[in-house]
Design an enzyme around this catalytic site. Structure first.
Site, PDB file in Angstrom:
ATOM      1  CE1 TYR A  55      -3.196  -3.133   1.105  1.00 21.22           C
ATOM      2  CE2 TYR A  55      -4.151  -1.492  -0.350  1.00 21.22           C
ATOM      3  CZ  TYR A  55      -4.183  -2.748   0.219  1.00 21.22           C
ATOM      4  OH  TYR A  55      -5.178  -3.628  -0.131  1.00 21.22           O
ATOM      5  CD  GLN A  90     -16.225  -1.774  -7.856  1.00 23.36           C
ATOM      6  OE1 GLN A  90     -15.957  -2.959  -7.639  1.00 23.36           O
ATOM      7  NE2 GLN A  90     -16.564  -1.326  -9.048  1.00 23.36           N
ATOM      8  CB  VAL A  92      -8.171   2.625  -2.506  1.00 24.83           C
ATOM      9  CG1 VAL A  92      -9.115   1.524  -2.004  1.00 24.83           C
ATOM     10  CG2 VAL A  92      -7.022   2.030  -3.321  1.00 24.83           C
ATOM     11  CG  HIS A 108     -14.091  -1.556  -2.140  1.00 27.78           C
ATOM     12  ND1 HIS A 108     -14.001  -2.092  -3.405  1.00 27.78           N
ATOM     13  CD2 HIS A 108     -15.207  -2.097  -1.593  1.00 27.78           C
ATOM     14  CE1 HIS A 108     -15.022  -2.917  -3.606  1.00 27.78           C
ATOM     15  NE2 HIS A 108     -15.765  -2.939  -2.534  1.00 27.78           N
ATOM     16  CB  THR A 205     -16.294  -1.976 -12.465  1.00 26.63           C
ATOM     17  OG1 THR A 205     -16.095  -3.003 -11.495  1.00 26.63           O
ATOM     18  CG2 THR A 205     -17.762  -1.887 -12.853  1.00 26.63           C
ATOM     19  CG  ASN A 230     -15.751  -2.096 -18.539  1.00 23.50           C
ATOM     20  OD1 ASN A 230     -15.242  -1.339 -17.715  1.00 23.50           O
ATOM     21  ND2 ASN A 230     -15.436  -3.380 -18.629  1.00 23.50           N
ATOM     22  CG  LEU A 231     -10.823  -1.443 -22.932  1.00 25.74           C
ATOM     23  CD1 LEU A 231     -10.842  -0.059 -23.576  1.00 25.74           C
ATOM     24  CD2 LEU A 231      -9.487  -1.693 -22.239  1.00 25.74           C
ATOM     25  CD  GLU A 232     -12.163  -6.642 -21.014  1.00 26.25           C
ATOM     26  OE1 GLU A 232     -11.658  -6.520 -19.882  1.00 26.25           O
ATOM     27  OE2 GLU A 232     -11.604  -7.176 -21.986  1.00 26.25           O
TER      28      GLU A 232
HETATM   29  C1  BV8 Z   1     -17.865  -8.734   1.742  1.00 28.74           C
HETATM   30  C2  BV8 Z   1      -9.798  -2.462  -1.745  1.00 28.74           C
HETATM   31  C3  BV8 Z   1     -19.363  -9.274   3.564  1.00 28.74           C
HETATM   32  C4  BV8 Z   1      -8.460  -3.047  -1.642  1.00 28.74           C
HETATM   33  C5  BV8 Z   1     -11.201  -4.176  -2.772  1.00 28.74           C
HETATM   34  C6  BV8 Z   1     -20.789 -13.223  -3.595  1.00 28.74           C
HETATM   35  C7  BV8 Z   1     -20.333 -14.080  -4.534  1.00 28.74           C
HETATM   36  C8  BV8 Z   1     -18.944 -14.406  -4.589  1.00 28.74           C
HETATM   37  C9  BV8 Z   1     -18.015 -13.842  -3.698  1.00 28.74           C
HETATM   38  C10 BV8 Z   1     -18.480 -12.982  -2.758  1.00 28.74           C
HETATM   39  C11 BV8 Z   1     -19.850 -12.678  -2.693  1.00 28.74           C
HETATM   40  N1  BV8 Z   1     -20.007 -11.809  -1.678  1.00 28.74           N
HETATM   41  C12 BV8 Z   1     -18.792 -11.556  -1.106  1.00 28.74           C
HETATM   42  C13 BV8 Z   1     -17.846 -12.275  -1.745  1.00 28.74           C
HETATM   43  C14 BV8 Z   1     -16.426 -12.283  -1.422  1.00 28.74           C
HETATM   44  C15 BV8 Z   1     -15.666 -11.090  -2.027  1.00 28.74           C
HETATM   45  C16 BV8 Z   1     -15.711 -11.159  -3.526  1.00 28.74           C
HETATM   46  O1  BV8 Z   1     -16.499 -10.495  -4.188  1.00 28.74           O
HETATM   47  N2  BV8 Z   1     -14.777 -11.965  -4.052  1.00 28.74           N
HETATM   48  C17 BV8 Z   1     -14.665 -12.051  -5.532  1.00 28.74           C
HETATM   49  C18 BV8 Z   1     -13.180 -12.040  -5.867  1.00 28.74           C
HETATM   50  C19 BV8 Z   1     -15.368 -13.267  -6.048  1.00 28.74           C
HETATM   51  N3  BV8 Z   1     -16.218  -9.809  -1.585  1.00 28.74           N
HETATM   52  C20 BV8 Z   1     -15.772  -9.334  -0.372  1.00 28.74           C
HETATM   53  O2  BV8 Z   1     -14.984  -9.902   0.347  1.00 28.74           O
HETATM   54  C21 BV8 Z   1     -16.342  -7.983   0.036  1.00 28.74           C
HETATM   55  N4  BV8 Z   1     -16.784  -8.025   1.391  1.00 28.74           N
HETATM   56  O3  BV8 Z   1     -18.479  -9.391   0.941  1.00 28.74           O
HETATM   57  O4  BV8 Z   1     -18.184  -8.586   3.096  1.00 28.74           O
HETATM   58  C22 BV8 Z   1     -20.615  -8.586   3.025  1.00 28.74           C
HETATM   59  C23 BV8 Z   1     -21.664  -9.326   2.618  1.00 28.74           C
HETATM   60  C24 BV8 Z   1     -22.832  -8.695   2.178  1.00 28.74           C
HETATM   61  C25 BV8 Z   1     -22.961  -7.332   2.088  1.00 28.74           C
HETATM   62  C26 BV8 Z   1     -21.890  -6.638   2.492  1.00 28.74           C
HETATM   63  C27 BV8 Z   1     -20.686  -7.260   2.928  1.00 28.74           C
HETATM   64  C28 BV8 Z   1     -15.246  -6.892   0.036  1.00 28.74           C
HETATM   65  C29 BV8 Z   1     -14.683  -6.705  -1.298  1.00 28.74           C
HETATM   66  C30 BV8 Z   1     -13.762  -5.473  -1.293  1.00 28.74           C
HETATM   67  C31 BV8 Z   1     -12.311  -5.874  -1.341  1.00 28.74           C
HETATM   68  N5  BV8 Z   1     -11.460  -4.691  -1.567  1.00 28.74           N
HETATM   69  N6  BV8 Z   1     -10.459  -3.053  -2.917  1.00 28.74           N
HETATM   70  C32 BV8 Z   1      -7.498  -2.387  -2.588  1.00 28.74           C
HETATM   71  O5  BV8 Z   1      -7.929  -1.739  -3.549  1.00 28.74           O
HETATM   72  O6  BV8 Z   1      -6.313  -2.549  -2.322  1.00 28.74           O
HETATM   73  S1  BV8 Z   1     -11.878  -4.933  -4.162  1.00 28.74           S
HETATM   74  C33 BV8 Z   1     -10.931  -4.321  -5.506  1.00 28.74           C
HETATM   75  O7  BV8 Z   1     -11.073  -5.295  -6.511  1.00 28.74           O
HETATM   76  C34 BV8 Z   1     -11.433  -3.032  -6.111  1.00 28.74           C
HETATM   77  O8  BV8 Z   1     -11.838  -2.097  -5.148  1.00 28.74           O
HETATM   78  C35 BV8 Z   1     -12.576  -3.523  -6.992  1.00 28.74           C
HETATM   79  O9  BV8 Z   1     -13.740  -3.678  -6.224  1.00 28.74           O
HETATM   80  C36 BV8 Z   1     -12.087  -4.895  -7.424  1.00 28.74           C
HETATM   81  C37 BV8 Z   1     -11.415  -4.801  -8.754  1.00 28.74           C
HETATM   82  O10 BV8 Z   1     -12.425  -4.706  -9.685  1.00 28.74           O
HETATM   83  P1  BV8 Z   1     -12.442  -3.504 -10.784  1.00 28.74           P
HETATM   84  O11 BV8 Z   1     -12.316  -2.191 -10.092  1.00 28.74           O
HETATM   85  O12 BV8 Z   1     -13.610  -3.781 -11.615  1.00 28.74           O
HETATM   86  O13 BV8 Z   1     -11.069  -3.710 -11.586  1.00 28.74           O
HETATM   87  P2  BV8 Z   1     -10.753  -4.865 -12.641  1.00 28.74           P
HETATM   88  O14 BV8 Z   1      -9.300  -4.766 -12.908  1.00 28.74           O
HETATM   89  O15 BV8 Z   1     -11.335  -6.148 -12.196  1.00 28.74           O
HETATM   90  O16 BV8 Z   1     -11.569  -4.432 -13.969  1.00 28.74           O
HETATM   91  C38 BV8 Z   1     -11.247  -3.235 -14.610  1.00 28.74           C
HETATM   92  C39 BV8 Z   1     -12.244  -3.130 -15.762  1.00 28.74           C
HETATM   93  O17 BV8 Z   1     -11.968  -1.884 -16.421  1.00 28.74           O
HETATM   94  C40 BV8 Z   1     -12.092  -4.247 -16.788  1.00 28.74           C
HETATM   95  O18 BV8 Z   1     -13.385  -4.753 -17.105  1.00 28.74           O
HETATM   96  C41 BV8 Z   1     -11.472  -3.544 -18.005  1.00 28.74           C
HETATM   97  O19 BV8 Z   1     -12.005  -4.022 -19.220  1.00 28.74           O
HETATM   98  C42 BV8 Z   1     -11.926  -2.099 -17.803  1.00 28.74           C
HETATM   99  N7  BV8 Z   1     -10.995  -1.108 -18.351  1.00 28.74           N
HETATM  100  C43 BV8 Z   1      -9.635  -1.164 -18.357  1.00 28.74           C
HETATM  101  N8  BV8 Z   1      -9.138  -0.025 -18.928  1.00 28.74           N
HETATM  102  C44 BV8 Z   1     -10.220   0.750 -19.275  1.00 28.74           C
HETATM  103  C45 BV8 Z   1     -11.401   0.068 -18.874  1.00 28.74           C
HETATM  104  N9  BV8 Z   1     -12.640   0.555 -19.093  1.00 28.74           N
HETATM  105  C46 BV8 Z   1     -12.717   1.791 -19.708  1.00 28.74           C
HETATM  106  N10 BV8 Z   1     -11.614   2.512 -20.098  1.00 28.74           N
HETATM  107  C47 BV8 Z   1     -10.373   2.026 -19.902  1.00 28.74           C
HETATM  108  N11 BV8 Z   1      -9.318   2.728 -20.316  1.00 28.74           N
END
Ligand code: BV8
Length: 261
Positions: A55, A90, A92, A108, A205, A230-232
């Site tokens: 971090y 989402q 930080v 987040h 996202t 989104n990009l895709e």
């Molecule tokens: C929780 C901070 C209890 C840290 C982050 C249900 C089903 C399955 C799993 C779960 C579920 N419920 C909970 C879970 C578990 C888990 C989860 O979701 N796991 C996943 C991996 C399956 N969730 C949790 O643990 C959450 N807490 O559930 O607590 C609860 C229950 C009920 C109600 C409330 C609470 C906590 C999750 C938060 C974790 N912390 N961040 C840090 O940043 O260091 S998450 C972190 O990852 C980000 O904040 C963000 O949320 C995620 C990343 O996703 P994106 O931001 O979308 O980024 P990504 O790279 O994936 O995608 C980028 C997109 O941009 C791509 O599509 C790309 O095509 C596009 N792009 C790229 N360039 C461009 C573009 N678009 C346009 N222009 C461009 N130029």
């Protein structure tokens, strides 16, 4: 149906063109780390120095990047939209704020904030959070109220050492960030806004992380129109009424210009 209340969800993709890495890197690693090694409470218990290094590096990187046209366009919409509007990020990073957005919340957490697990205070933070190697002694600073009022990030008062500005405890400050398995921030405020939304827009996202990835369902259920920029296609793309694919820095200013007419 006239659009009055808008909820906008943003992810790492909106900051990609500012030079911040997104999460779904080709190798599935996060800046070279497995998510479970750097973004879980268990990881922090196991190896706080590794987590702080991760971090601290991202916090330092923030100083080298600027908001892009997508951040600036959303800040303009925020300033000029007469109806309700809430940007739920989402991310930080602080690029939305630096672009001027006000009706904004970080579900987040934020890189520029610390949280003392000893006295439970939260405060602005700049610079390294990794406990100093103990080389030079660090005496407890006397400025708790200034930092408490977050008038000034802790670091501006001292340059190193993981000391809580509120209670003076050493080594008890962690990033004020929501790790996997932890409850996201301001879920009530987000749910309330989704309940009233006429339009839900998701920008940059992948729809891979919950509960954020479920917001589109909530909005649809309430009868809101839904748009993905989104990009895709994201993992939830089929849930959106309208989808626009391309770079946020081009598509978001276009969309905002349409909304403000
Ligand atoms: C929780 C901070 C209890 C840290 C982050 C249900 C089903 C399955 C799993 C779960 C579920 N419920 C909970 C879970 C578990 C888990 C989860 O979701 N796991 C996943 C991996 C399956 N969730 C949790 O643990 C959450 N807490 O559930 O607590 C609860 C229950 C009920 C109600 C409330 C609470 C906590 C999750 C938060 C974790 N912390 N961040 C840090 O940043 O260091 S998450 C972190 O990852 C980000 O904040 C963000 O949320 C995620 C990343 O996703 P994106 O931001 O979308 O980024 P990504 O790279 O994936 O995608 C980028 C997109 O941009 C791509 O599509 C790309 O095509 C596009 N792009 C790229 N360039 C461009 C573009 N678009 C346009 N222009 C461009 N130029």
């Amino acid at each position: 149906m006239g659009i009055s209340n808008i909820v906008i969800l943003t992810g790492a993709g909106i900051s990609a063109e500012s030079g911040l890495q997104t999460f779904r890197a080709a190798d599935g690693l996060w800046e070279g780390h497995r998510v479970e090694d750097v973004a879980t409470p268990e990881a922090f218990d196991r190896n706080p120095v590794l987590v702080h290094q991760f971090y601290d590096a991202r916090r330092e990187r923030l100083g080298e990047v600027e908001p892009n046209a997508a951040h600036l366009a959303l800040a303009r919409l925020d300033a000029e939209w007469p109806g309700e509007l809430l940007i739920v990020t989402q991310n930080v990073d602080d690029l939305h704020e630096r672009a001027g957005a006000k009706r904004l919340l970080h579900m987040h957490g934020e890189l520029n904030r610390g949280w003392c697990v000893s006295c439970d205070e939260r405060f602005g933070w700049a610079g390294a959070m990794k406990p100093s190697s103990g080389a030079e002694p660090v005496e407890a600073p006397s400025f708790s109220d200034a930092a408490k009022k977050q008038e000034q990030p802790f670091d501006k008062l001292r340059t190193n050492g993981n000391i809580c500005p509120a209670c003076g405890e050493t080594g008890s400050v962690r990033p004020d960030i929501v790790w996997f398995g932890e409850m996201p921030y301001e879920m009530e405020r987000i749910e309330a806004a989704l309940m009233e939304a006429d339009l839900f827009v998701s920008i940059g996202t992948s729809g891979a992380v919950y509960p954020a990835a479920g917001f589109v369902q909530t909005a649809r259920y309430r009868g809101a129109r839904t748009l993905e920029i989104n990009l895709e296609p994201s993992q939830g793309s089929l849930s959106f009424d309208e989808r626009r694919y391309g770079r946020a820095s081009e598509l978001v200013p276009q969309w905002v210009a349409e909304m403000l007419g």
